[in-house]
Scaffold this active site. Sequence first.
Site, PDB file in Angstrom:
ATOM      1  CB  CYS A 150       0.804   6.357   1.318  1.00 26.08           C
ATOM      2  SG  CYS A 150       1.738   7.910   1.402  1.00 26.08           S
ATOM      3  CE1 TYR A 151       0.050  10.933   5.728  1.00 25.31           C
ATOM      4  CE2 TYR A 151       1.137  12.134   3.971  1.00 25.31           C
ATOM      5  CZ  TYR A 151       1.106  11.713   5.282  1.00 25.31           C
ATOM      6  OH  TYR A 151       2.115  12.075   6.141  1.00 25.31           O
TER       7      TYR A 151
END
EC number: 1.2.1.38
Length: 344
Positions: A150-151
């Site tokens: 996600c990051y």
Amino acid sequence: MIKVGIVGGTGYTGVELLRLLAQHPQARVEVITSRSEAGVKVVDMYPNLRGHYDDLQFSVPDTQRLGACDVVFFATPHGVAHALAGELLDAGTRVIDLSADFRLADAEEWARWYGQPHGAPALLEEAVYGLPEVNREKIRQARLIAVPGCYPTATQLGLIPLLEAGLADASRLIADCKSGVSGAGRGAKVGSLFCEAGESMMAYAVKGHRHLPEISQGLRRASGGEVGLTFVPHLTPMIRGIHATLYAHVADRSVDLQALFEKRYANEPFVDVMPAGSHPETRSVRGANVCRIAVHRPQGGDLVVVLSVIDNLVKGASGQALQNMNILFGLDERLGLSHAALLP
């Protein structure tokens, strides 16, 4: 109809896959596994899926049943796909892995960050990093796809246009990122309890987060050389969402950065470059497979600020996995993913 298997269906990314696949007209979930919940009906654990999976039960992983599927998603902790991916590939099944098992190209680097030897180093060379905005053509031909974290998704999409154009000083990049609590997973942890995470915000893993080498690897590919990245993640009191505030030094003040970003993502169905001066909110992407980006040059100086927001469970995980599946099977990339974000 694409026959789908899901390994590890009881976590947040697993149930998000089920939610999205329920709306997909060309896919059907045949098998979903969980050792701890074998025999339990999916709708008994997740009542929101009633009417979609009423007869589907969790089962113990069985490579024969999984190998009969066209594609198998791994929504598991790291290390699980190492043990099963090779056998499924040999059976002719495509594998889309949402864990970190095949994201890093270097097995030794993976071992340093994850504290154990890589369990399937022979598969790393053929694993395709599943960021469609960068690797779409490779994804079309892949057998094994590593879905980005996600990051890394929010950060790479925010910085890639500057690095590909050779505009940013790649040695001085900063990613200041905030995540919702669902990013920590569904397992019970003290730090994820409401009374611990509510009405509070904290930085964590400042010394080094496991997503750092993944982000750096992607930024090196974009820049064509080494990068210097400071990555600081934060836990925030929201359920879903990633907000990445990205800093890069761009000395050339004559460049129209808004036009640069708009051109780079003009044909990307799931990247929305917002109008100049915008400040995208995480709520604007909640439940949607989209990354919204805004680019700023405060006071007209050398420091450029890029704001990038995604839903960590959708574009940051299960939605991106489904986007990869669509590309892999020659379908419209938007199939099953065109719904708007949820507001309020």
